[in-house]
Design a protein around this motif. Structure first.
Motif, PDB file in Angstrom:
ATOM      1  N   UNK A 174     -10.639   7.581   8.255  1.00  0.00           N
ATOM      2  CA  UNK A 174     -10.616   7.246   6.765  1.00  0.00           C
ATOM      3  C   UNK A 174      -8.850   7.466   6.602  1.00  0.00           C
ATOM      4  N   UNK A 175      -8.303   8.151   7.204  1.00  0.00           N
ATOM      5  CA  UNK A 175      -6.847   8.206   7.227  1.00  0.00           C
ATOM      6  C   UNK A 175      -5.999   7.332   8.127  1.00  0.00           C
TER       7      UNK A 175
ATOM      8  N   UNK B  41      -4.885   4.092   3.213  1.00  0.00           N
ATOM      9  CA  UNK B  41      -5.849   4.911   2.362  1.00  0.00           C
ATOM     10  C   UNK B  41      -4.888   6.421   1.792  1.00  0.00           C
ATOM     11  N   UNK B  42      -3.636   6.623   2.578  1.00  0.00           N
ATOM     12  CA  UNK B  42      -2.731   7.542   2.049  1.00  0.00           C
ATOM     13  C   UNK B  42      -1.513   7.213   1.711  1.00  0.00           C
ATOM     14  N   UNK B  43      -0.936   8.240   0.849  1.00  0.00           N
ATOM     15  CA  UNK B  43       0.593   8.076   0.419  1.00  0.00           C
ATOM     16  C   UNK B  43       1.558   8.008   1.472  1.00  0.00           C
ATOM     17  N   UNK B  44       2.595   7.473   1.254  1.00  0.00           N
ATOM     18  CA  UNK B  44       3.849   7.490   2.378  1.00  0.00           C
ATOM     19  C   UNK B  44       5.077   8.009   1.724  1.00  0.00           C
ATOM     20  N   UNK B  45       5.698   8.844   2.404  1.00  0.00           N
ATOM     21  CA  UNK B  45       7.091   9.138   2.008  1.00  0.00           C
ATOM     22  C   UNK B  45       8.196   8.384   2.527  1.00  0.00           C
ATOM     23  N   UNK B  46       8.822   7.799   1.961  1.00  0.00           N
ATOM     24  CA  UNK B  46      10.099   7.199   2.221  1.00  0.00           C
ATOM     25  C   UNK B  46      11.476   7.613   1.938  1.00  0.00           C
ATOM     26  N   UNK B  47      12.176   8.027   2.918  1.00  0.00           N
ATOM     27  CA  UNK B  47      13.481   8.632   2.920  1.00  0.00           C
ATOM     28  C   UNK B  47      14.564   7.832   3.552  1.00  0.00           C
TER      29      UNK B  47
ATOM     30  N   UNK C 267      -8.642  12.150   1.295  1.00  0.00           N
ATOM     31  CA  UNK C 267      -7.346  11.271   1.402  1.00  0.00           C
ATOM     32  C   UNK C 267      -6.363  11.571   0.328  1.00  0.00           C
ATOM     33  N   UNK C 268      -6.853  12.171  -0.748  1.00  0.00           N
ATOM     34  CA  UNK C 268      -6.038  12.532  -1.973  1.00  0.00           C
ATOM     35  C   UNK C 268      -5.388  13.996  -1.315  1.00  0.00           C
ATOM     36  N   UNK C 269      -6.140  14.898  -0.816  1.00  0.00           N
ATOM     37  CA  UNK C 269      -5.392  16.121  -0.282  1.00  0.00           C
ATOM     38  C   UNK C 269      -4.596  15.711   0.862  1.00  0.00           C
ATOM     39  N   UNK C 270      -4.687  15.042   1.830  1.00  0.00           N
ATOM     40  CA  UNK C 270      -3.859  14.572   2.911  1.00  0.00           C
ATOM     41  C   UNK C 270      -2.539  14.127   2.158  1.00  0.00           C
ATOM     42  N   UNK C 271      -2.703  13.137   1.219  1.00  0.00           N
ATOM     43  CA  UNK C 271      -1.378  12.787   0.683  1.00  0.00           C
ATOM     44  C   UNK C 271      -0.672  13.700  -0.067  1.00  0.00           C
ATOM     45  N   UNK C 272      -1.572  14.644  -0.939  1.00  0.00           N
ATOM     46  CA  UNK C 272      -0.929  15.730  -1.622  1.00  0.00           C
ATOM     47  C   UNK C 272       0.004  16.563  -0.864  1.00  0.00           C
TER      48      UNK C 272
ATOM     49  N   UNK D 233     -12.453   9.814  -0.161  1.00  0.00           N
ATOM     50  CA  UNK D 233     -11.616   9.712  -1.155  1.00  0.00           C
ATOM     51  C   UNK D 233     -10.839  11.079  -1.545  1.00  0.00           C
ATOM     52  N   UNK D 234     -11.709  11.957  -1.579  1.00  0.00           N
ATOM     53  CA  UNK D 234     -10.966  13.233  -1.893  1.00  0.00           C
ATOM     54  C   UNK D 234     -10.064  13.904  -0.732  1.00  0.00           C
TER      55      UNK D 234
END
Length: 192
Positions: free
Chosen positions: A31-32, A111-117, A63-68, A60-61
């Protein structure tokens, strides 16, 4: 009519639970988009703890926890690294004028968020990977915005690079014999 009862022993339950966990873990890693990828032990341990606590949560839950978790670690790492950079250089690394860290979640991109620095990015909730990406991004910002090398090896007077030493994120100097030397760990550890 004789009924036959076969008791279920604890090891059968444990084996069934481990099998269920393995199946769930495989589904969540697909999923991720991390199935088949070597993941750090800490991420796998977190998944196991999550399963023990909540059971088979839906994709979905998860993926949200992975992203958080990834975003939370990035914020913690950012505070740690920018504080170190500001102390060492005397230059601001945070403030209203600086917007070089970005947390994005776009379902069209994954499916998951990304942090860009700056030019670094991370999307796996592993403290070491997050810390390394944030350190590289803050270093890039300090060097491009303020045109100040940071951090610097006192012994060789050259800029340091992010590296791993026994799974610890470190600042490494390429000066000296061989492949260079570790100057120090990038610490403290990132908190989830």
């Amino acid at each position: 009519m004789d009924s036959h009862f076969s008791p279920v022993f604890p090891f059968h339950w444990k084996a069934a639970t481990m099998s269920n966990f393995s199946d769930w873990q495989d589904r969540m890693l697909r999923a991720v988009w991390r199935h088949g990828e070597h993941l750090p032990e800490e991420v796998l341990t977190w998944m196991h703890e999550l399963y023990d606590e909540r059971g088979e949560i839906p994709e979905p839950e998860f993926c949200d926890l992975w992203t958080d978790r990834t975003f939370s670690m990035a914020r913690s790492a950012f505070e740690t690294v920018t504080s170190s950079a500001e102390q060492a250089t005397g230059k601001p690394a945070t403030g209203d004028d600086f917007s070089y860290i970005d947390y994005t979640r776009d379902p069209a991109l994954g499916p998951v968020g990304v942090v860009h620095i700056k030019s670094s990015e991370v999307s796996t909730p592993d403290p070491a990977e997050v810390l390394a990406a944030v350190a590289e991004g803050v270093q890039e910002f300090i060097m491009t915005h303020h045109q100040v090398p940071w951090p610097v090896c006192d012994e060789h007077d050259r800029g340091l690079h992010v590296a791993y030493f026994h799974e610890t994120v470190v600042w490494k100097c390429t000066g000296g014999p061989g492949d260079g030397h570790v100057v120090r760990a990038i610490a403290p550890a990132v908190q989830p």
